[in-house]
Design a protein around this motif. Structure first.
Motif, PDB file in Angstrom:
ATOM      1  N   GLY A 177      61.029  14.737  -3.267  1.00 52.96           N
ATOM      2  CA  GLY A 177      60.391  15.300  -2.092  1.00 52.96           C
ATOM      3  C   GLY A 177      60.553  14.394  -0.894  1.00 52.96           C
ATOM      4  N   PRO A 203      58.658  11.988   2.031  1.00 45.57           N
ATOM      5  CA  PRO A 203      57.413  11.289   2.363  1.00 45.57           C
ATOM      6  C   PRO A 203      56.768  11.884   3.608  1.00 45.57           C
ATOM      7  CG  PRO A 203      59.306   9.788   2.447  1.00 45.57           C
ATOM      8  CD  PRO A 203      59.828  11.151   2.166  1.00 45.57           C
ATOM      9  N   SER A 253      57.214  10.474  -2.194  1.00 42.45           N
ATOM     10  CA  SER A 253      56.422  11.686  -2.338  1.00 42.45           C
ATOM     11  C   SER A 253      55.654  11.722  -3.662  1.00 42.45           C
ATOM     12  CB  SER A 253      57.351  12.900  -2.227  1.00 42.45           C
ATOM     13  OG  SER A 253      56.632  14.086  -2.324  1.00 42.45           O
ATOM     14  N   SER A 310      46.189  12.628  -0.159  1.00 47.20           N
ATOM     15  CA  SER A 310      46.819  13.914  -0.500  1.00 47.20           C
ATOM     16  C   SER A 310      45.764  14.988  -0.762  1.00 47.20           C
ATOM     17  CB  SER A 310      47.752  13.763  -1.705  1.00 47.20           C
ATOM     18  OG  SER A 310      47.021  13.480  -2.879  1.00 47.20           O
ATOM     19  N   ALA A 340      54.364  16.292   4.150  1.00 48.51           N
ATOM     20  CA  ALA A 340      55.136  15.740   3.033  1.00 48.51           C
ATOM     21  C   ALA A 340      55.411  16.897   2.091  1.00 48.51           C
ATOM     22  CB  ALA A 340      54.337  14.647   2.313  1.00 48.51           C
ATOM     23  N   THR A 341      56.469  16.761   1.301  1.00 45.97           N
ATOM     24  CA  THR A 341      56.784  17.796   0.318  1.00 45.97           C
ATOM     25  C   THR A 341      56.989  17.172  -1.051  1.00 45.97           C
ATOM     26  OG1 THR A 341      59.167  17.682   0.734  1.00 45.97           O
ATOM     27  CG2 THR A 341      57.893  19.272   2.048  1.00 45.97           C
ATOM     28  N   PHE A 342      56.762  17.979  -2.072  1.00 48.29           N
ATOM     29  CA  PHE A 342      56.982  17.566  -3.455  1.00 48.29           C
ATOM     30  C   PHE A 342      57.558  18.757  -4.206  1.00 48.29           C
ATOM     31  CE2 PHE A 342      55.544  16.954  -7.867  1.00 48.29           C
ATOM     32  CZ  PHE A 342      56.142  15.729  -8.114  1.00 48.29           C
TER      33      PHE A 342
END
Length: 110
Positions: A20, A22, A55, A65, A88-90
């Protein structure tokens, strides 16, 4: 017709499950996912921040988070992130797509 002085950046992404991006901030973005499942973590401009923390670590070990706005993007979904929103993505599953970052405001991408 494009607006004069518009900046557009195109990014192709392909990431395995567990990868992902950050936490970061930039101008407007439209993220079109062709395949996969991606978790998004978002903060409005007043709460946004940059981080170099991977991430996975942010999702698993950072209490910040929990306070983020969350949503899940699936293949075929389009996600719009307004200018100056931290995000942010995961990748919950392998994900493939295209992101378009753009700005009509001079402060967003200079």
């Amino acid at each position: 017709q494009l607006v004069e002085n518009t900046n557009i950046e195109l990014q192709f992404y392909l990431g395995p499950a567990g990868s992902g991006a950050p936490m970061h901030i930039h101008g407007h973005a439209v993220n079109t996912m062709a395949y996969g499942k991606k978790q998004w973590y978002l903060y409005p401009p007043g709460d946004a921040f940059y981080s170099t923390q991977p991430s996975f670590e942010f999702v698993q070990h950072d209490a910040r988070s929990d306070s983020a706005l969350h949503c899940v993007q699936y293949g075929g979904d389009v996600m719009y992130v307004p200018a100056l929103w931290g995000h942010a993505t995961f990748n919950r599953k392998q994900s493939i797509g295209v992101a378009h970052e753009f700005s009509v405001e001079s402060f967003c991408m200079e």
